[in-house]
Write a protein that holds these residues in place. Sequence first.
Motif, mmCIF file in Angstrom:
data_model
loop_
_atom_site.group_PDB
_atom_site.id
_atom_site.type_symbol
_atom_site.label_atom_id
_atom_site.label_comp_id
_atom_site.label_asym_id
_atom_site.label_seq_id
_atom_site.Cartn_x
_atom_site.Cartn_y
_atom_site.Cartn_z
ATOM 1 N N TRP A 1 16.871 -11.841 3.976
ATOM 2 C CA TRP A 1 16.616 -10.415 4.147
ATOM 3 C C TRP A 1 15.488 -9.937 3.252
ATOM 4 C CZ3 TRP A 1 18.061 -8.276 8.349
ATOM 5 C CH2 TRP A 1 19.217 -8.681 8.980
ATOM 6 N N ALA A 2 15.409 -10.466 2.054
ATOM 7 C CA ALA A 2 14.322 -10.076 1.148
ATOM 8 C C ALA A 2 12.983 -10.537 1.700
ATOM 9 C CB ALA A 2 14.557 -10.663 -0.239
ATOM 10 N N ALA A 3 12.929 -11.754 2.226
ATOM 11 C CA ALA A 3 11.691 -12.260 2.814
ATOM 12 C C ALA A 3 11.287 -11.403 4.005
ATOM 13 C CB ALA A 3 11.857 -13.718 3.227
ATOM 14 N N LEU A 4 12.248 -11.034 4.824
ATOM 15 C CA LEU A 4 11.969 -10.188 5.981
ATOM 16 C C LEU A 4 11.451 -8.824 5.529
ATOM 17 C CD1 LEU A 4 12.325 -10.151 9.116
ATOM 18 C CD2 LEU A 4 14.453 -8.928 8.673
ATOM 19 N N ALA B 1 3.265 -6.229 6.190
ATOM 20 C CA ALA B 1 2.307 -6.537 7.260
ATOM 21 C C ALA B 1 2.208 -5.406 8.280
ATOM 22 C CB ALA B 1 2.711 -7.836 7.950
ATOM 23 N N TRP B 2 3.321 -4.881 8.717
ATOM 24 C CA TRP B 2 3.312 -3.911 9.815
ATOM 25 C C TRP B 2 3.030 -2.486 9.372
ATOM 26 C CZ3 TRP B 2 8.144 -5.686 13.035
ATOM 27 C CH2 TRP B 2 7.856 -6.928 13.613
ATOM 28 N N TRP B 3 3.306 -2.147 8.133
ATOM 29 C CA TRP B 3 3.068 -0.792 7.651
ATOM 30 C C TRP B 3 1.791 -0.688 6.819
ATOM 31 C CZ3 TRP B 3 8.088 2.021 5.773
ATOM 32 C CH2 TRP B 3 8.956 2.180 6.846
ATOM 33 N N GLY B 4 0.894 -1.605 6.974
ATOM 34 C CA GLY B 4 -0.395 -1.521 6.282
ATOM 35 C C GLY B 4 -0.296 -1.676 4.778
ATOM 36 N N GLY B 5 0.524 -2.613 4.312
ATOM 37 C CA GLY B 5 0.626 -2.890 2.879
ATOM 38 C C GLY B 5 1.623 -2.019 2.146
ATOM 39 N N ILE B 6 2.506 -1.354 2.895
ATOM 40 C CA ILE B 6 3.472 -0.453 2.272
ATOM 41 C C ILE B 6 4.878 -0.864 2.683
ATOM 42 C CG2 ILE B 6 4.264 1.939 2.120
ATOM 43 C CD1 ILE B 6 1.432 2.798 2.845
ATOM 44 N N THR B 7 5.786 -0.949 1.708
ATOM 45 C CA THR B 7 7.218 -1.098 1.969
ATOM 46 C C THR B 7 7.851 0.256 1.657
ATOM 47 O OG1 THR B 7 7.688 -1.800 -0.299
ATOM 48 C CG2 THR B 7 7.204 -3.550 1.296
ATOM 49 N N ASN C 1 -10.431 -5.909 1.754
ATOM 50 C CA ASN C 1 -9.963 -4.700 2.430
ATOM 51 C C ASN C 1 -9.537 -4.934 3.890
ATOM 52 O OD1 ASN C 1 -9.169 -2.070 2.174
ATOM 53 N ND2 ASN C 1 -11.136 -1.213 2.807
ATOM 54 N N SER C 2 -9.273 -6.176 4.264
ATOM 55 C CA SER C 2 -8.747 -6.454 5.604
ATOM 56 C C SER C 2 -7.227 -6.319 5.561
ATOM 57 C CB SER C 2 -9.159 -7.850 6.064
ATOM 58 O OG SER C 2 -8.585 -8.836 5.243
ATOM 59 N N PRO C 3 -6.605 -6.021 6.700
ATOM 60 C CA PRO C 3 -5.141 -5.869 6.695
ATOM 61 C C PRO C 3 -4.441 -7.206 6.469
ATOM 62 C CG PRO C 3 -6.016 -5.653 8.923
ATOM 63 C CD PRO C 3 -7.187 -5.760 8.008
ATOM 64 N N LEU C 4 -3.290 -7.140 5.828
ATOM 65 C CA LEU C 4 -2.499 -8.347 5.576
ATOM 66 C C LEU C 4 -1.809 -8.771 6.874
ATOM 67 C CD1 LEU C 4 -2.423 -7.008 2.514
ATOM 68 C CD2 LEU C 4 -0.633 -8.678 2.273
ATOM 69 N N THR C 5 -1.841 -10.063 7.161
ATOM 70 C CA THR C 5 -1.094 -10.592 8.297
ATOM 71 C C THR C 5 0.342 -10.858 7.852
ATOM 72 O OG1 THR C 5 -1.613 -12.895 7.798
ATOM 73 C CG2 THR C 5 -3.177 -11.687 9.209
ATOM 74 N N LEU C 6 1.180 -11.156 8.818
ATOM 75 C CA LEU C 6 2.574 -11.457 8.502
ATOM 76 C C LEU C 6 2.668 -12.691 7.609
ATOM 77 C CD1 LEU C 6 5.489 -10.567 9.031
ATOM 78 C CD2 LEU C 6 5.508 -12.065 11.008
ATOM 79 N N TRP C 7 1.858 -13.708 7.900
ATOM 80 C CA TRP C 7 1.879 -14.942 7.116
ATOM 81 C C TRP C 7 1.393 -14.687 5.683
ATOM 82 C CZ3 TRP C 7 4.415 -19.169 7.278
ATOM 83 C CH2 TRP C 7 4.013 -20.273 6.522
ATOM 84 N N GLU C 8 0.364 -13.871 5.528
ATOM 85 C CA GLU C 8 -0.151 -13.562 4.183
ATOM 86 C C GLU C 8 0.870 -12.743 3.390
ATOM 87 O OE1 GLU C 8 -4.939 -13.436 5.137
ATOM 88 O OE2 GLU C 8 -3.711 -11.655 5.491
ATOM 89 N N SER C 9 1.563 -11.847 4.087
ATOM 90 C CA SER C 9 2.615 -11.068 3.416
ATOM 91 C C SER C 9 3.746 -11.974 2.959
ATOM 92 C CB SER C 9 3.170 -10.001 4.359
ATOM 93 O OG SER C 9 2.168 -9.099 4.724
ATOM 94 N N PHE C 10 4.087 -12.970 3.790
ATOM 95 C CA PHE C 10 5.126 -13.914 3.410
ATOM 96 C C PHE C 10 4.662 -14.751 2.214
ATOM 97 C CE2 PHE C 10 7.357 -18.016 3.853
ATOM 98 C CZ PHE C 10 8.659 -17.559 3.729
#
Length: 172
Positions: free
Chosen positions: A85-88, A95-101, A116-125
């Motif tokens: 759950w933490a990883a998710l 990734a989906w909210w533009g660098g914001i949790t 300044n490029s958006p983070l992908t899901l893999w980069e966020s992981f």
Amino acid sequence: MSRASVEQLIKSQLADKEISDLDQKEIITHYLTAYATEKERTKVEMTVDFFPSEISDEGTAENDTYSVIKWVKGIAADLGLGFGWAALYFSVFTAWWGGITPGKKLCGLRVVKLDNSPLTLWESFGRYGGYGAGLATGLLGFLQIYWDPNRQAIQDKISETLVLDVRRQAVK
């Protein structure tokens, strides 16, 4: 069942059989020996099922000690808040909210890549994996923001990101 009850049961089973008294005594002795052996084996198995500390006063005093860490771990386990759950949370929201949790939104923070490029899901992981590196270094990976010239923690170095305070006004 007591030994006398077992002996009485064996005798009642042998009563209607045509067996000599000597053979009956031999059969009764055989079954009573087998019963005693089985009773002793069961007794040994029953004593292995628990530890003496579980029933002694010392064991209960240790288990009754209140601990905030045990309480938090218990709540996290009850809610299912583990590694998955933490990883998710850290990967998907970042990734989906533009660098914001949600936590970063409350604090007015945002994660951005150095280019300044958006983070992908893999980069966020991968950035989330950096939290493990921060813990593995005895929290020094998190504390390095105090001496790093770019104020980057270890997870930011690994993923080539910065954490920005979006509440601050730009200097004119």
